[in-house]
Design a protein around this motif. Sequence first.
Motif, mmCIF file in Angstrom:
data_model
loop_
_atom_site.group_PDB
_atom_site.id
_atom_site.type_symbol
_atom_site.label_atom_id
_atom_site.label_comp_id
_atom_site.label_asym_id
_atom_site.label_seq_id
_atom_site.Cartn_x
_atom_site.Cartn_y
_atom_site.Cartn_z
ATOM 1 N N GLN A 297 0.822 -1.207 0.000
ATOM 2 C CA GLN A 297 0.000 0.000 0.000
ATOM 3 C C GLN A 297 0.859 1.261 0.000
ATOM 4 O O GLN A 297 0.540 2.243 -0.688
ATOM 5 C CB GLN A 297 -0.923 -0.015 1.212
ATOM 6 N N GLU B 164 2.062 1.898 -3.438
ATOM 7 C CA GLU B 164 1.007 2.508 -4.259
ATOM 8 C C GLU B 164 0.921 4.009 -4.003
ATOM 9 O O GLU B 164 0.692 4.794 -4.929
ATOM 10 C CB GLU B 164 -0.338 1.866 -3.948
ATOM 11 N N GLY C 221 3.746 4.297 -7.090
ATOM 12 C CA GLY C 221 2.995 3.264 -7.777
ATOM 13 C C GLY C 221 3.173 3.190 -9.276
ATOM 14 O O GLY C 221 2.824 2.189 -9.898
ATOM 15 N N ILE D 81 -2.718 -5.594 -4.117
ATOM 16 C CA ILE D 81 -2.679 -4.265 -4.713
ATOM 17 C C ILE D 81 -3.030 -4.356 -6.193
ATOM 18 O O ILE D 81 -2.843 -5.387 -6.830
ATOM 19 C CB ILE D 81 -1.312 -3.576 -4.513
ATOM 20 N N LEU E 59 -1.919 -3.239 -9.578
ATOM 21 C CA LEU E 59 -0.773 -2.653 -10.262
ATOM 22 C C LEU E 59 -1.248 -1.744 -11.387
ATOM 23 O O LEU E 59 -2.157 -2.102 -12.143
ATOM 24 C CB LEU E 59 0.129 -3.766 -10.819
ATOM 25 N N ARG E 60 -0.643 -0.606 -11.494
ATOM 26 C CA ARG E 60 -1.044 0.340 -12.524
ATOM 27 C C ARG E 60 -0.594 -0.157 -13.899
ATOM 28 O O ARG E 60 0.377 -0.904 -14.014
ATOM 29 C CB ARG E 60 -0.468 1.718 -12.218
#
Length: 210
Positions: free
Chosen positions: A49, A52, A56, A75, A77-78
């Motif tokens: 976190q 991010e 991130g 999470i 992921l972008r």
Amino acid sequence: MTHSEPDLEAAYALETPEDNKRLYADWAETYDSSFAEDMDYRLAAQVGQIFEEVGGTATPVLDVGAGTGLVVRDITLRPGVEVDALDLSAEMLEVAARLGKYRAFLRCDLTKALPIETATYGAILSAGTFTHGHVGPDALDELLRIAKPGAVFVLSVNAEHFSSRGFEAKFAGLEPQIRDLDLRTIDIYGAAAESEHKRDQAKVAVFRKR
């Protein structure tokens, strides 16, 4: 299995890379249930976190001591962010592979030079690797070497050993190589934990390579 089930006390007693290999070879398949769930283990998720929040979009990312993949499991992921998993245990990496979130898997010993090119990674994360065991603060030198300039780091260190094992002094000595150091103290386990270690804390070092 002819010996006792692996547990947190066995993990804290690790002294050598060979000790590590033996323990996690036995523990890999049940680690998430017999440790992470039973102990309400929160540290890995919190490291994910924080990544991010502060970095991130950085890529590629190296998850150091990835284990079964708990840092990235929950999470999102972008787009375009790729993550590699590094661990000493082949068995733990096999479990992590089932998540489908990692690009590559690197079986490496953090107490030695890493077979990774200089300035490879845009972010380096680690949860639970720098603790009571055999990996000390000198491993940070190699992690800095393989990080790109400006790379973001989110690394947890067991708070009880932050000073006594030399991490506090190490970070002070790394000041010319890092910037924006933010040391956060967080709980390793949640309220449901039942163990003498349930109140254990970690220092999470958040910083960037210069």
